[in-house]
Scaffold this motif. Structure first.
Motif, short mmCIF file in Angstrom:
data_model
loop_
_atom_site.label_atom_id
_atom_site.label_comp_id
_atom_site.label_asym_id
_atom_site.label_seq_id
_atom_site.Cartn_x
_atom_site.Cartn_y
_atom_site.Cartn_z
N UNK A 177 0.93 10.47 3.14
CA UNK A 177 1.83 9.37 2.78
C UNK A 177 2.12 9.51 1.29
N UNK A 178 3.34 9.99 0.96
CA UNK A 178 3.67 10.28 -0.43
C UNK A 178 4.85 9.48 -0.97
N UNK A 179 5.56 8.79 -0.13
CA UNK A 179 6.72 8.05 -0.62
C UNK A 179 7.14 6.98 0.37
N UNK A 180 8.24 6.31 0.02
CA UNK A 180 8.73 5.20 0.84
C UNK A 180 9.05 5.64 2.27
N UNK A 181 9.67 6.80 2.42
CA UNK A 181 10.06 7.27 3.75
C UNK A 181 8.84 7.57 4.63
N UNK A 182 7.83 8.23 4.06
CA UNK A 182 6.65 8.55 4.85
C UNK A 182 5.84 7.29 5.15
N UNK A 183 5.86 6.31 4.24
CA UNK A 183 5.19 5.04 4.52
C UNK A 183 5.88 4.31 5.66
N UNK A 184 7.20 4.29 5.64
CA UNK A 184 7.96 3.65 6.72
C UNK A 184 7.71 4.36 8.05
#
Length: 130
Positions: free
Chosen positions: A80-87
């Motif tokens: 999980x490295x950014x907004x997209x991967x968190x979403x």
């Protein structure tokens, strides 16, 4: 549908990958409930405070197990490295129907960012992260 997500945070252990699964092995865990629309910086802050309080520790990395293949069922870890991967992590968790998601978190203190190591000759060498 609830707008909150329940998570189990594993830390100070290891991530074990086998041929078709991933397991987070640690005796250290913490439970955390957060809003599904949380941003990554806020999630890092909440995790850090939950585990270490006010100590100057930073989240270095965060991994989530996900189903990489259905036939045969194979799991892998996802960074999980950014907004997209968190979403993506939250949406995958919601689709799974699991009551909680699992995260493996590695921490680093601010001192390790520019750590000083003493060389045999008595010199100090400063290293920066790659």
């Amino acid at each position: 549908m609830s707008e909150r997500t329940s998570a189990v945070i594993y830390y100070d252990g290891e991530v074990c990958n086998t041929e078709n699964s991933v397991a987070f092995l640690s005796e250290n865990t913490a439970r955390l409930i957060f809003n599904q629309n949380i941003d990554l910086t806020e999630l890092h802050k909440r995790i850090r405070r939950k585990i270490f309080g006010t100590m100057p520790i930073k989240v270095f990395s965060m991994k989530y197990p996900f189903c990489a293949s259905v036939n045969p069922v194979t799991y892998d870890s996802f960074d999980i490295k950014g907004a997209r991967s968190l979403e993506t992590m939250v949406q995958t968790h919601l689709a799974s129907g699991s009551p909680y998601l699992e995260l493996y978190v590695q921490f680093s203190s601010p001192n390790t960012v520019f750590a000083a190591s003493i060389l045999p000759a008595g010199r100090e060498e400063y290293t920066a992260p790659a």
